[in-house]
Design a protein around this motif. Structure first.
Motif: not given
Length: 248
Positions: A65-77, A96-104
């Protein structure tokens, strides 16, 4: 053939024309295009899909699984995060790519804040290979140079990596651990720093090569699943063991 699912928040592409112009297929589409070159079986999923596109069927059939996120980490269930976490422990690879460091999911797997310094100033980034023997660096020279990128700087609040693969230097003076591997359960995890949405980073051939290599590295090779809990002895236990047990 590796079954790869590329997950992208896909919000910047809808809100920012600059990003939409750079990535007309979305960041997930750009990554899918070059990963297909290695004959991977590709699926894409985005935040606004049902179950964020990460249904049980999709996750159970995903090798990496490749993961990219930034604006809406909190919206992930949280429910989906738990399912992804379970699959990583079972052996699904995670990049985990770039701003995915802050992903849940990354913060849950790391157990830390995963916070860092950052700055957007069109800075040069020189990403040095510090483990030239690592398979993720195959085909890469001594460093990767990006003309313009967002700066990420230390301290990066992550656990000590199992392997440190890349360290970045930025024009403003900061350095950053920009390529790091971890293992959680049977799952291999690779964090890779570059990829700010307003720069065409995912068209850079060396960046593409690193992600291709990481997919190959992260795929689980059907390693055995450990059995836990109360276990029957493999050999006959002699009288001495019974005597000791009775004395205890």
């Amino acid at each position: 053939m590796t079954n790869v699912t590329i997950w992208n928040e896909n919000r910047h592409e809808k809100k920012n024309q600059v990003v939409a112009d750079i990535y007309p297929k979305g960041i997930h589409g750009a990554i899918a295009d070059f990963l297909k070159e290695d004959n991977n079986q590709i699926k894409t999923a985005t935040l606004d899909d049902t179950d964020h596109g990460l249904t049980d069927e999709v996750l159970n059939n995903t090798d990496v699984l490749v993961w990219w996120g930034h604006l809406a980490h909190d919206e992930v269930s949280d429910e989906i995060v738990e399912k992804v976490h379970k699959r990583v422990l079972e052996g699904m690879g995670l990049i985990v790519l770039h701003s995915g460091h802050f992903s849940k999911i990354f913060k849950k797997l790391m157990g830390t804040t995963c916070d860092l310094k950052w700055r957007e100033a069109d800075e040069k980034e020189r990403m040095w290979v510090v483990d030239p023997s690592h398979p993720i660096t195959e085909g890469i020279g001594e460093f990767i140079e990006l003309e313009k990128e967002e700066m990420y700087g230390e301290h990066f609040d992550i656990p000590a990596p199992d392997e440190l693969v890349f360290v970045s230097w930025f024009e403003g003076g900061e350095v950053f651990r920009s390529g790091a591997t971890f293992q959680r359960g049977k799952g291999k995890i690779f964090y890779f720093r570059p990829g700010h949405e307003t720069y065409p980073t995912y068209y850079h051939k060396d960046v593409q090569k690193v992600i291709k290599n990481a997919v190959k590295w992260a795929e689980n090779s059907n390693t055995p699943t450990p059995v836990y809990g109360n276990a029957k002895p493999l050999e006959k236990i002699g009288n001495t063991a019974h005597v000791l047990k009775e004395e205890l």
